[in-house]
Scaffold this motif. Structure first.
Motif, PDB file in Angstrom:
ATOM      1  N   TRP A 208       0.855  -1.340   0.198  1.00 21.13           N
ATOM      2  CA  TRP A 208      -0.120  -0.077  -0.051  1.00 21.13           C
ATOM      3  C   TRP A 208       1.018   1.107  -0.067  1.00 21.13           C
ATOM      4  O   TRP A 208       0.493   2.208  -0.620  1.00 21.13           O
ATOM      5  CB  TRP A 208      -0.731  -0.185   1.368  1.00 21.13           C
ATOM      6  N   ALA A 209       1.930   1.258   0.783  1.00 21.21           N
ATOM      7  CA  ALA A 209       2.691   2.418   0.878  1.00 21.21           C
ATOM      8  C   ALA A 209       3.509   2.820  -0.401  1.00 21.21           C
ATOM      9  O   ALA A 209       3.796   4.028  -0.881  1.00 21.21           O
ATOM     10  CB  ALA A 209       3.779   2.248   2.116  1.00 21.21           C
ATOM     11  N   ARG A 210       3.975   1.871  -1.216  1.00 27.74           N
ATOM     12  CA  ARG A 210       4.515   2.104  -2.326  1.00 27.74           C
ATOM     13  C   ARG A 210       3.512   2.533  -3.465  1.00 27.74           C
ATOM     14  O   ARG A 210       3.860   3.302  -4.201  1.00 27.74           O
ATOM     15  CB  ARG A 210       5.032   0.683  -3.011  1.00 27.74           C
ATOM     16  N   LYS A 211       2.309   1.910  -3.530  1.00 24.95           N
ATOM     17  CA  LYS A 211       1.250   2.384  -4.366  1.00 24.95           C
ATOM     18  C   LYS A 211       0.999   3.962  -3.953  1.00 24.95           C
ATOM     19  O   LYS A 211       0.951   4.742  -4.944  1.00 24.95           O
ATOM     20  CB  LYS A 211      -0.013   1.836  -4.240  1.00 24.95           C
ATOM     21  N   ARG A 212       0.927   4.135  -2.837  1.00 23.46           N
ATOM     22  CA  ARG A 212       0.540   5.424  -2.428  1.00 23.46           C
ATOM     23  C   ARG A 212       1.679   6.704  -2.773  1.00 23.46           C
ATOM     24  O   ARG A 212       1.610   7.501  -3.132  1.00 23.46           O
ATOM     25  CB  ARG A 212       0.396   5.568  -0.859  1.00 23.46           C
ATOM     26  N   GLN A 213       3.133   5.920  -2.496  1.00 24.25           N
ATOM     27  CA  GLN A 213       3.999   6.898  -2.886  1.00 24.25           C
ATOM     28  C   GLN A 213       4.226   6.960  -4.357  1.00 24.25           C
ATOM     29  O   GLN A 213       4.268   8.300  -4.858  1.00 24.25           O
ATOM     30  CB  GLN A 213       5.344   6.275  -2.468  1.00 24.25           C
ATOM     31  N   ALA A 214       3.930   6.245  -5.100  1.00 18.41           N
ATOM     32  CA  ALA A 214       3.922   6.372  -6.525  1.00 18.41           C
ATOM     33  C   ALA A 214       2.720   7.311  -7.109  1.00 18.41           C
ATOM     34  O   ALA A 214       2.886   8.059  -8.138  1.00 18.41           O
ATOM     35  CB  ALA A 214       3.752   4.839  -7.252  1.00 18.41           C
ATOM     36  N   ARG A 215       1.595   7.335  -6.334  1.00 21.84           N
ATOM     37  CA  ARG A 215       0.440   8.208  -6.835  1.00 21.84           C
ATOM     38  C   ARG A 215       0.423   9.642  -6.343  1.00 21.84           C
ATOM     39  O   ARG A 215       0.119  10.424  -7.082  1.00 21.84           O
ATOM     40  CB  ARG A 215      -0.796   7.426  -6.188  1.00 21.84           C
ATOM     41  N   THR A 216       1.211   9.667  -4.977  1.00 21.93           N
ATOM     42  CA  THR A 216       1.038  11.013  -4.570  1.00 21.93           C
ATOM     43  C   THR A 216       2.254  11.553  -3.946  1.00 21.93           C
ATOM     44  O   THR A 216       2.578  12.809  -4.154  1.00 21.93           O
ATOM     45  CB  THR A 216       0.326  11.087  -3.125  1.00 21.93           C
ATOM     46  N   GLY A 217       3.433  10.584  -4.161  1.00 26.27           N
ATOM     47  CA  GLY A 217       4.880  11.172  -3.817  1.00 26.27           C
ATOM     48  C   GLY A 217       5.137  11.280  -2.553  1.00 26.27           C
ATOM     49  O   GLY A 217       6.282  11.526  -2.099  1.00 26.27           O
TER      50      GLY A 217
END
Length: 398
Positions: A208-217
Motif C-alpha cells: 500500500w505504501a509503495r502505491k501511495r508513494q507512486a500516486r502522491t509522492g
C-alpha cells in the motif's frame, strides 16, 4: 479454366513436405528415440542392480525406516531417543540441516551485503578492510575454516565448571552457549501466530505504501510502523494471556548444564564457518551489482537532495538486484550443500544421520538416494523462490 488459373491454385495449395525433411517432426522423432534409449538404459541398470543385490542377499526397500534406530543424536529440534525409528532419526537430521541452512542464508545475505557496500566505500580504511576480508575468506577452503573454528571453541573456552558468565544465567563454555528462555506456556503458540499475522500485515502495508508513494509522492514511515506491528501483536497476545513470565533457567548439574537453550560448539562452528566463507562471495556479487548501475543514476539522485542512504536503498539497490539475484541464488545453494560438511566436526546434520543409518542397516542405495532427494528438494525450492523474487523485482520498461 485457363493455365493462369491452374498456376494460381497450385501456388495457394500447401506443398507436401516429406517427414524427414520437416524439422519440427524430425525433432519430435529424435526426442522420442532419445527418451526410449534412456528408459531402456535405466531399466537395464535397475534390473541388473536388483539382481546383484538379490544374489548377494542384501536387503532392499524402505522397510528399515520403521525399525528402532538404537543410536542417540546430540542435537534435535524435536523429541528423539534411541528407541525411536530410523525414519524419525532421519527427520531430525533434515530439520538440523534446514535450521543451519536457513539461519546461514539470512546471516550471509546481511553480512555479504554490508561487506559489499563497504568495499565501495570512499573511506580508504573501510574499503581496504573489506577487501582484506574478501581475499582471506575466499582463499581458505571452507572445510579448513570449519576445523579452525571448531578447534578454537574447544581450546580457548573453559570447561562447564569454569564457564564464563557474562550476564545473569548466561554461560559460555566448551559445551556451548547456554542461556535462559521462557518456560513452555500455551500462550506462546498464539504469540507465534500473532507474529505471522503481523508479517502479513507488514507485507500488505508495504504494498500500500509503495502505491501511495507512486500516486502522491508522499513517503510513509514503513519501517517504524512495521517494527511496531511485529513487536506489538505478540506483546498484546502475551498481555491478554496473563503476562506469563516464568523462565527456564540453565543450571550446572554434574559436568554439564541443564535447562535453557544450548547452542553447541559444533553448531556455532558450522554456522560461523559457512557464513564467513559464503559472505565473501556474496560481497563480490553485491559489489558487481552496484557497479553495474550507471553513475549518472547516483548523481541524479543526489541532485534531487536525497541522502546517501536513500540513494542506496531507493535508487541503486533496486536496479542492482537484477544483476545480484542470479549469482546470489548460486551462493545460497552452495551454502546449503556445504552444510553437509558438518559431519567433519560432529554436527548431526542429515548426511551424518544418514551415514550412521547406512552403517547400521547396510542399505547404502536407499540412504544415498534419500540424501540426493533431500538436497535436490532444497535446491529446487531455493531456486524456485529466488526465481519468483527475481521476476517480482524485475524492472519493467513502460
Amino acid at each position: 479454366m485457363g493455365k493462369g488459373d491452374i498456376d494460381s491454385i497450385d501456388k495457394t495449395m500447401p506443398a507436401t513436405v516429406p517427414f524427414f525433411s520437416d524439422p519440427a517432426k524430425r525433432s519430435i522423432l529424435f526426442q522420442l528415440v532419445a527418451m526410449l534409449i534412456i528408459g531402456l538404459l535405466g531399466y537395464y541398470l535397475l534390473t541388473n542392480t536388483m539382481a546383484n543385490l538379490e544374489r548377494q542377499a542384501i536387503a532392499t526397500g524402505l522397510g528399515f525406516l520403521e525399525k528402532e534406530s538404537s543410536f542417540e543424536i546430540g542435537e534435535s529440534l524435536i523429541s528423539y531417543s534411541a528407541a525411536d525409528t530410523y525414519g524419525r532419526a532421519l527427520l531430525v537430521g533434515v530439520l538440523n540441516t534446514l535450521i543451519v541452512s536457513f539461519i546461514g542464508v539470512v546471516l550471509t545475505v546481511i553480512l555479504g551485503t554490508f561487506i559489499g557496500v563497504a568495499r565501495l566505500s570512499t573511506n580508504w580504511l573501510v574499503s581496504r578492510l573489506a577487501a582484506v576480508y574478501i581475499e582471506v575468506f575466499q582463499d581458505i577452503p571452507v572445510l579448513l575454516q570449519l576445523f579452525f573454528w571448531y578447534a578454537l571453541f574447544y581450546k580457548l573456552l573453559p570447561s562447564p565448571r569454569q564457564a564464563l558468565n557474562p550476564a545473569a544465567a548466561i554461560f559460555i563454555s566448551n559445551r556451548g552457549l547456554v542461556f535462559p528462555v521462557p518456560a513452555s506456556h500455551p500462550a506462546h503458540k498464539y504469540m507465534a501466530a500473532a507474529f505471522l499475522g503481523g508479517c502479513l500485515c507488514v507485507y500488505l502495508l508495504r504494498r500500500w505504501a509503495r502505491k501511495r508513494q507512486a500516486r502522491t509522492g508522499k513517503v510513509f514511515p514503513v519501517f517504524s510502523v512495521s517494527v511496531g506491528i511485529l513487536a506489538g501483536f505478540p506483546v498484546i497476545v502475551w498481555w491478554l494471556a496473563g503476562t506469563p513470565a516464568a523462565m527456564d533457567v540453565p543450571a550446572l548439574v554434574g559436568f554439564n548444564f541443564e535447562g535453557g537453550v544450548n547452542i553447541s560448539p559444533e553448531f556455532g562452528a558450522l554456522l560461523l564457518g559457512l557464513v564467513l566463507y559464503t559472505a565473501a562471495f556474496v560481497a563480490e556479487v553485491v559489489r558487481a551489482g552496484i557497479q553495474s548501475v550507471s553513475h549518472g543514476q547516483t548523481e541524479a539522485a543526489m541532485s534531487l537532495g536525497l541522502k546517501p542512504g536513500q540513494v542506496l536503498n531507493l535508487v541503486i539497490l533496486p536496479q542492482a538486484l537484477r544483476v545480484i539475484i542470479p549469482p546470489l541464488t548460486s551462493q545460497m545453494l552452495n551454502l546449503t550443500k556445504n552444510s553437509s560438511l558438518a559431519v567433519a566436526i560432529g554436527y548431526p546434520d542429515f548426511v551424518s544421520v544418514a551415514g550412521t543409518t547406512i552403517n547400521q542397516t547396510g542399505q547404502a542405495m536407499e540412504g544415498i538416494a534419500m540424501m540426493m532427494v533431500v538436497y535436490l528438494f532444497l535446491s529446487l525450492t531455493t531456486s524456485a523462490f529466488m526465481n519468483w523474487y527475481n521476476k517480482k523485482t524485475a524492472l519493467v520498461e513502460r
